[in-house]
Structure formats: C-alpha cells, structure tokens
Design a protein around this motif. Structure first.
Motif, PDB file in Angstrom:
ATOM      1  N   ARG A 186       0.829  -1.208   0.000  1.00 25.93           N
ATOM      2  CA  ARG A 186       0.000   0.000   0.000  1.00 25.93           C
ATOM      3  C   ARG A 186       0.859   1.252   0.000  1.00 25.93           C
ATOM      4  N   VAL A 187       0.483   2.183  -0.869  1.00 24.86           N
ATOM      5  CA  VAL A 187       1.204   3.433  -0.956  1.00 24.86           C
ATOM      6  C   VAL A 187       0.234   4.545  -0.587  1.00 24.86           C
ATOM      7  N   THR A 188       0.663   5.428   0.303  1.00 24.86           N
ATOM      8  CA  THR A 188      -0.204   6.535   0.685  1.00 24.86           C
ATOM      9  C   THR A 188      -0.104   7.629  -0.363  1.00 24.86           C
ATOM     10  N   ALA A 189      -1.248   7.973  -0.965  1.00 27.48           N
ATOM     11  CA  ALA A 189      -1.242   8.976  -2.034  1.00 27.48           C
ATOM     12  C   ALA A 189      -1.544  10.353  -1.477  1.00 27.48           C
ATOM     13  N   VAL A 190      -2.351  10.394  -0.425  1.00 31.15           N
ATOM     14  CA  VAL A 190      -2.747  11.665   0.157  1.00 31.15           C
ATOM     15  C   VAL A 190      -2.670  11.520   1.662  1.00 31.15           C
ATOM     16  N   GLU A 191      -2.047  12.466   2.341  1.00 24.29           N
ATOM     17  CA  GLU A 191      -1.812  12.341   3.778  1.00 24.29           C
ATOM     18  C   GLU A 191      -2.203  13.655   4.453  1.00 24.29           C
ATOM     19  N   ASP A 192      -3.142  13.575   5.379  1.00 20.52           N
ATOM     20  CA  ASP A 192      -3.503  14.718   6.201  1.00 20.52           C
ATOM     21  C   ASP A 192      -3.816  15.964   5.378  1.00 20.52           C
ATOM     22  N   GLY A 246       0.995  13.559  -9.576  1.00 19.45           N
ATOM     23  CA  GLY A 246       1.384  12.731  -8.453  1.00 19.45           C
ATOM     24  C   GLY A 246       1.346  13.448  -7.124  1.00 19.45           C
ATOM     25  N   SER A 247       0.879  14.696  -7.096  1.00 23.09           N
ATOM     26  CA  SER A 247       0.846  15.406  -5.822  1.00 23.09           C
ATOM     27  C   SER A 247      -0.411  15.083  -5.040  1.00 23.09           C
ATOM     28  N   GLY A 248      -1.334  14.333  -5.620  1.00 20.72           N
ATOM     29  CA  GLY A 248      -2.530  13.926  -4.891  1.00 20.72           C
ATOM     30  C   GLY A 248      -3.696  14.873  -5.054  1.00 20.72           C
ATOM     31  N   ARG A 278       3.573  15.778  -3.116  1.00 25.23           N
ATOM     32  CA  ARG A 278       3.691  14.427  -2.570  1.00 25.23           C
ATOM     33  C   ARG A 278       2.579  14.100  -1.584  1.00 25.23           C
ATOM     34  N   GLY A 279       1.338  14.454  -1.927  1.00 24.96           N
ATOM     35  CA  GLY A 279       0.206  14.061  -1.113  1.00 24.96           C
ATOM     36  C   GLY A 279      -0.035  14.921   0.111  1.00 24.96           C
ATOM     37  N   ARG A 280       0.741  15.984   0.282  1.00 18.24           N
ATOM     38  CA  ARG A 280       0.533  16.839   1.445  1.00 18.24           C
ATOM     39  C   ARG A 280       0.306  18.276   1.014  1.00 18.24           C
ATOM     40  N   VAL A 281      -0.415  19.006   1.854  1.00 16.57           N
ATOM     41  CA  VAL A 281      -0.602  20.433   1.604  1.00 16.57           C
ATOM     42  C   VAL A 281       0.617  21.153   2.160  1.00 16.57           C
ATOM     43  N   VAL A 282       1.328  21.884   1.307  1.00 18.43           N
ATOM     44  CA  VAL A 282       2.519  22.566   1.811  1.00 18.43           C
ATOM     45  C   VAL A 282       2.277  24.055   2.002  1.00 18.43           C
ATOM     46  N   GLU A 283       1.184  24.566   1.426  1.00 20.07           N
ATOM     47  CA  GLU A 283       0.963  26.004   1.550  1.00 20.07           C
ATOM     48  C   GLU A 283      -0.513  26.288   1.366  1.00 20.07           C
TER      49      GLU A 283
END
Lengths: 306, 551
Positions: B24-30, B48-50, B234-239
């Motif tokens: 399993r690969v996490t595509a979207v995290e938090d 691929g950023s989700g 990469r599946g996370r919100v950075v801004e």
C-alpha cells in the motif's frame, strides 16, 4: 508517484528469472488458477508418459467387463468402469488425451502462426494486399465452421492431418483480426515513429516493437482457443468425421457411449467431464494470465490487496 | 468571506492509500481545506501530488478497491459525505456537487447526442418544474454554443475541444450546483481557447454564486482564477492562503521553486545572442507544401486538405529555432516531413546542400544519423517492453558500423549520465520512471549517434512546470557543450522564450510571423502572435510579486 531508489548495483544485469518468479508467486496466491494449472500439468503428464504406458490396456477387450460400472473391486483399471467392449475407461481417457491434446495443440499453433503472420501483413500493408487478406477472412468467418469442416473432411477423407487443417483454417480469423487491430494501433505509437526516424526497417519494427507487444494477447487467445478447438474436434469426432478407429479421442469416446446412455452413463460422462475440466482449466488459467501480465491489473495480486 | 464563516465544504485530515506492486502506498496524507460560498479555491500541484485524488474522494469516484480512504472527513454544509451511504451520495452528486474533467471527449458518451446527455442529469435528479428539454437549450445557450436548438442533437465528435468543454460545463451546471470541481479543465486546450473557458467559468460563478474548486498545475490558470490557493506536493498540503500572499511570500521551498519558474520563463537564458555564424546554413527550407487527401462523403471525390502551405526558414548551425502554433497549425506535420516520416507535396529542404526530401538508400541513412527527434509523449515514445539499455542502444543497433557492440553499454551509461540519470538505471523498464526522467531517456537516445540537429516536437509539453524548466536547462546545456542545433516545436510561447534564438509562428499551415525571439516578444506584429502572447501570460501583479519575493 514514481520514485526511483538508487540502491541497485551499477551496471548489474537484470535477473532473467525475475519476471517468471513473480508470475509463479502470483499463481500460488490464486487458488483457482493454481488448481487449473495443476490439472493441466497432470494432463500433459498423462498425454506424454501415461499414454505410452497404458496403450495396451486401452485396447484390451474384456467382454466380461462390458459396460461395467465404476468400481473399486476390479483394480485401478475399472475405477471409472468399462466401455461397450469392456475396455478400461481410465486407460482410454489417458490414451485419448494424447490424441485430443495433440490435435488441439497442432491446430492452435498452426492457426496462430498463420493468422499472426497474415495479420501483421494486413496491418502493415493497407493497400490491396491487406484488403485481399481481410476479404478472404470475411469469407471464412461468414461460412459456418462446421459446414467447412464437413465439406473438407468429406472431400479429403477424415485423417489426423486433415482434421488439424480444418480446425486451423476455421480458427485463423480470430488471430488475424486481433493481430491486425493491434498492429494498426501500435504502429501509430511514438516509439515506432522514433525507431523509423532513426532508420529502422519494417522488419526491425516488427521484430523489436510489434511482436513483443502483441505476443501476450496472442497467447491469451491461444489458451482460450485451445479449449474451443478441443470442443470442435470432439464435435467432429462425435459426428464420425474426426479420427477413425482404432485411434480415438475424447469426442469419439462420447460418441461411442451415446448408444448406451440409459444403461451405462459413465461411458459418455467421464470423457465429457474430461473435456469440460480441460476447457475450464484453460479458460481460468488464461483469464488469470491476462490479469497478471497487464500492469494496470497487477495491483490485484500485490500483497495485502483484496 | 467574513460574512459567512461556515465553509461550504470542509475537508479534514484526509488520508487515501492505493494498492500497488510494493504494497500500500499513501497517495494523500492529512489533507485539509475549506471552501467558502462563492469562492474559488485552486489546488496547485504537479502530477502525483494527490490533487486529483482529493477531488475524487469528494465526488466519490475514487478508483476502488485499488484506492481506499483511510481517515478523514469531508463535510458539505452539515453533512459528513464519507459517512453517507452511496445512494445518498449519488443524490448529492450532480445536484449539489458537479465536476468537469480535463478531457471532455472521454467523459462524453459518443453514442448519445449532447442534448440527451445534459437532459440525463436532469432526469436522474427529476425536479418538478424543470422541463429537461427547455433547460438543455437554455444551458447550451448560456455556455455559448451557437445555434443550440439544432446542435443539442449533435454528437460529441462533431464539436471542437473547446466546445466539448463548454458542453461539459453545461452538463455540470444543469442543476445549479453549489460547488463545481474542475479538474484541469483547460489543460488539453489551446491557449486562446483556454482563456475563453476560464472567462466563461468566472462569469458563471458571478451569476450563480457557486463555489469552484479548481485543480491545476498551471500557474497562469491559477493566477487568473484563484481567490485562495493551496499548494500540494507528494500528497501533502505545503501552503495555504490567498494567492497574492503566497506569491509575495512563499513559505515552503517547493512553492518557491514552483514560483521561480515565472522569472525563469520570462528571462533570457541564452546568455545574450548566440554568435552569428557566417558559414552556410545547416538547414534551408523553401516553400514546403503538404496536402492530405481526406476521403469524401459517400461517393464524393476525395478532398485535399493543406497541412503545410509554403513554409520556409533558414537554420544556422548551433542555433535554436522555435516553431510555435496551436493544434492544427501544421507544426507537427513540419517535423514529420523533415524527419522523412511523411512525404511532401512540393518544396525543398536543403541540408548541407542536398535536398533531404529526395534522399534514398544510404544517403538517407546518413542523414538519419545527423538528425534526431524527441517526441511529445514521454510515455508513448519508449517501448514499454524494452529495458532502458536496449532503448538507448537502438540507434546504435540500427547503425551498427558506428560503434563496436561491446562498447554499447558504456556508451549508454555515458549518455545516461549526460542527461542527468544514473548508469544503474540501464536495466530498468520505462514504467519505473517519471515523465521527466523518460524525456531525459528519449533525449539520451537522440544523442546516441552524435547528431547535429535535434527536432523536439512538444518535447516538454506533457511535463510539469518545474520539470519543464529542468529539461530545457538540459537541452540548453547540451547545445553549449555539443554545439547542437534545435528545432523546438511547441504550443507554449513562454517556454521557447528562454531557449530559442528565432521564432516561427504558424497558423493554419502557414507562417504568420518570423523573427528573432527578443524582437518578437517585445514587438509582435501579427494579431495572432499578440493573441498567443496575452493568452499565455502570467498576470503582471503576480510576476511582480514573485520577482519581489525571490529577489
């Protein structure tokens, strides 16, 4: 997300068996496909080794055991009963598997090779050559396969070679049309253009770019077709146009037993069951193979996937 | 926004994973964000950023069972969508939420007329007082389809790409949704059409007061549309924040990298005008014409369609010619003709004094060594069944007299290093690489025979912006080191600005404007060039903010 790890040894040759191992591992995980594969291995053993060992048993007439029911008392030979001349049904099934599978395999290989070659030509030559090939295919397809078989076998006489010929001809269109469709699609892909722009010849493109991509599809069709050919051959043998005695196939065995269906059902039932199990195994296995070779479906076999 | 503090949609702590070859690969995290009523929120991110995965969770169109929502909540008003049974969610989809996609052709059913398909939504959510037929015509009129009474009976293939996207918008708006999710709605369209669609969406938003969740990788689209934006990587919100604030003071390094593409695109990376060579030109194309024969309808005779109409240019050694045009402008046909993948109707192309369009046999083979091509689609231009080593060595195998076979592997490793990849990658298959890496492999393959000219047909168009910049950097570097010439074909004017010496603008198979890059950008003379420039430009406020923040 495609992330590449940089851990592998530089310039290491890829392990050749890696793909095979992955497929084997996936096979162990899929129970239905595993059982099907085991059955087919057993069948191949019986067609090669078994048929040589049991040849005398299969033709040994024993009037005392005429239409004998399946029993444990008479030793292994009459485990599945005896036929109308008291011959061991089990031995005949084993010996019959050699002819049945042999004919089916030759027919499938012939139609695959001829069909694929003509399909390649039809796909690459869109002009008059391609048209002629396609129209001839249409003629074959529009003619009922059984009728073709009846006419050809009636004219040429029933023999193993003619039977293979008829079965192969009626099966060619499937391969031909599939290969042509794939060629038409793949030859438009950029990597084929890239090769052409580097100076690749038609032969090079076929050898390095078309065949490797078409082959999985071809093998999938072939395994399904194998089952269809067994059934077609059984039908022809049932009608008496197939293999002539003393040689016999499972289809011919079903035909023999038909007269005794009310008194001795096992004479028809077991050859019929063998045909059914073989085709079922092949269908299961080819379906599984299609999934496992398709990268888009591969997640189904990954660990933890359900 | 302060007037209505409760958001229309609130996503909280979303985690989605997919089953893949390696478990399993996490595509979207938090992932979490709010959308207010009437607001446009842009999710900005590369492939691929989700960003699309998050949207498909909201619409319940996640590809299952491969994908699985592991945690999180999606609240629309007061209802938690993830807790609802599927039947209830279907009732919400279409009525309160609607979505438009990147490629309208594959989302419209080719077997039904567009009118039928729009009315379908209305029939599924049967609402009293709405007459599906009348509403369909009304919607088509609103999204700007001419003659809607007639055209509602047309089928998707009878419309252009831009019109199909309009039809999709009409379909999405059928039940006046509160939130419209737009997943890269203009990416497949030409820049001038792109602007029209974005303008239409803005107008419709002003009329209906709906919220828009816009997913894009394109900064200029984001700048045009966004009230607020979130940047994903990469599946996370950075801004998160208002776009002008993000532009003025990006906090995450990735955002800075993304924004730095703007000045890079606007600056001149050639380091001044390249030395004008006095020698003979490398390639001289004169009056090139190419007709396609389109089969007539029924028994009608075949019609000729002119794909190239009197195209001519001169390419000096060591220079870069940018060929710019929208789809159907004939720019790709030009590349295919020059590569001898297609024949011409008339015209000449002189390479070293020889007309390459007439070359045959061994002379043609020699020409093929000197001119190579890099294709648009990095996923299609590499044979998926071949290892990278075989791919890169294919030109060497086709021209076996250049290098003895035992040196191929070393040469391939050397080429991989030249394009910024590792020799260890030689034994891998193409699907193990990202789009940008594949394009590097394609470039390595093109370099294998030491060519003098490389034709790039939309070579960076399918790549993310930051990757685009890296690949162009690589090409510029190769040009300096190896003295290569390029013909760089693209639909995206800003992309060539940093790279090309001269630019050819094509439309309808003909050259409408040609000139050196600086003059053309500073002073475009043809209206079509001006159109192209303004359509793809980043708004001034944004580039100023970015320049200020990065400087």
């Amino acid at each position: 997300m495609s992330q590449i790890d940089h851990s592998s040894t530089p310039l290491a040759r890829p392990a050749k068996g890696r793909g095979t191992m992955r497929i084997l591992r996936a096979l162990v995980q899929d129970r239905a496909a595993m059982i099907a594969a085991c059955f087919l291995v057993l069948l191949i053993l019986s067609a090669t080794l078994g048929a040589s060992l049991l040849a005398s048993h299969a033709s040994g007439v024993n009037m005392a055991m005429r239409n004998a029911p399946p029993q444990l008392s008479g030793g292994w030979a009459y485990l599945l009963g005896g036929d109308n001349l008291g011959r061991s049904l089990l031995a005949r099934l084993v010996v019959g598997s050699r002819t049945t599978l042999g004919i089916a395999a030759s027919a499938v290989i012939c139609s695959m090779v001829i069909g694929a070659t003509l399909g390649l030509i039809a796909g690459l030559r869109s002009g008059i050559v391609g048209d002629v090939i396609m129209r001839v295919t249409d003629v074959i397809m529009s003619f009922p396969a059984l009728l073709t078989a009846l006419i050809v076998l009636y004219l040429l006489g029933p023999s193993v070679a003619n039977l293979v010929l008829v079965l192969a001809i009626t099966r060619i269109p499937v391969y031909l049309r599939t290969v042509r469709a794939e060629v038409l699609e793949i030859r438009r892909r950029p990597f084929v253009n890239a090769a052409r722009s580097m100076g690749a010849s038609e032969f090079w493109v076929v050898r390095h770019h078309l065949l490797p991509l078409i082959l999985p599809t071809l093998l999938t069709i072939a395994s399904v077709d194998f089952a269809a050919v067994i059934i077609a051959e059984s039908g022809l043998s049932f009608l008496g146009l197939g293999i002539q005695p003393p040689t016999f196939t499972w289809g011919a065995m079903v035909a023999t037993g038909r007269a005794y269906l009310t008194q001795a059902w096992w004479v028809t039932f077991f050859p019929g069951l063998a045909i059914m199990l073989t085709t079922l195994s092949l269908t299961l296995l080819s379906n599984w193979l299609r999934l496992v070779t398709d990268p888009n479906q591969r997640w189904r076999f990954a660990k933890g996937g359900k | 926004m302060a007037s209505d503090p409760t958001p229309l949609l609130r996503v909280e702590g979303l985690r989605v994973s997919f089953t893949s070859d390696d478990g399993r690969v996490t595509a979207v995290e938090d992932v979490g964000f709010d959308i207010m009523r009437g607001e446009t929120l842009v999710i900005l991110g590369e492939s691929g950023s989700g960003k699309s995965v998050s949207a498909s969770v909201i619409m319940d169109i996640l590809d299952r069972p491969a994908g699985r929502v592991e945690a999180g909540r999606v609240r629309l008003g007061d209802t938690d969508l993830l807790a609802l049974p599927r039947a209830k969610r279907r009732a919400i989809n279409g009525a309160r939420l609607a979505m438009i996609f990147q490629d309208p052709l594959s989302y419209l059913n080719p077997a039904y007329s567009i009118g039928w398909q729009i009315a379908e939504t209305l029939r599924i959510h049967a609402t009293p007082g709405i007459n599906p037929k009348a509403r369909t015509v009304e919607l088509l009129t609103r999204v700007g389809i001419p003659d809607p009474e007639q055209r509602q009976h047309w089928f998707p293939h009878q419309f252009s790409g831009g019109q199909r996207q309009r039809v999709m918008i009409a379909m999405a708006l059928a039940l006046s949704p509160e939130l419209l999710i737009a997943d890269e709605p203009t990416t497949a369209l030409d820049v001038t059409v792109q602007r029209q669609i974005l303008d239409l969406l803005k107008e419709l938003q002003a009329e209906t007061g709906m919220s828009i969740l816009m997913i894009t990788h394109d900064l200029s689209v984001a700048a045009r549309m966004a009230d607020r934006a979130i940047v994903m990587r990469r599946g996370r919100v950075v801004e998160t924040g208002r776009l002008d604030r993000i532009a003025a003071s990006p906090s995450h390094p990735y955002t800075r990298e993304l924004l730095s593409a703007i000045p890079r695109l606007e600056s001149d990376k050639r380091g001044g005008k390249s030395p004008t060579t006095d020698g003979p030109p490398l390639l001289e194309v004169r009056d090139l014409c190419k007709d396609y024969h389109v089969a007539g309808r029924g028994f009608g005779s075949a019609r000729a369609m002119r794909a190239l109409n009197g195209v001519g240019f001169t390419l000096m050694p060591g220079t870069v010619l940018g060929v710019v045009g929208e789809s159907g402008s004939g720019k790709s046909t030009l590349a295919r003709v020059l590569m001898r993948l297609e024949s011409v109707t008339s015209g000449q192309a002189l390479y070293g004094g020889q007309d390459i369009l007439k070359l045959q046999g061994s002379a043609l083979n020699r020409f093929r060594r000197e001119v190579q091509m890099v294709f648009q689609d990095p996923f299609g231009s590499l044979n998926p069944t071949m290892e990278i080593e075989r791919i890169i060595c294919e030109p060497l195998a086709l021209h076996p007299d250049i290098l003895p076979r035992r040196q191929w592997r070393d040469r391939a490793a050397e080429l991989l290093e030249m394009v910024g990849l590792e020799p260890a990658h030689l034994s891998r298959l193409p699907h193990q690489f990202s789009g940008g890496q594949r394009q590097r492999i394609a470039i390595a393959r093109a370099l294998a025979l030491n060519p003098r000219l490389i034709i790039c047909d939309e070579a960076v168009s399918a790549l993310d912006v930051s990757i685009q910049a890296q690949v162009i950097e690589l090409l510029a570097d190769l040009r300096r080191k190896l003295g290569l010439s390029f013909i760089f074909i693209t639909h995206d004017l800003p992309v060539v600005r940093s790279f090309a010496d001269d630019i050819l603008v094509m439309k309808g198979g003909a050259v409408v404007e040609a000139g050196d890059t600086d003059t053309l950008f500073a002073n475009p003379s043809h209206p079509y060039t001006r159109d192209l420039l303004s359509a793809s430009a980043i708004p001034e406020w944004m580039s100023q903010a970015v320049r200020a923040s990065i400087a």
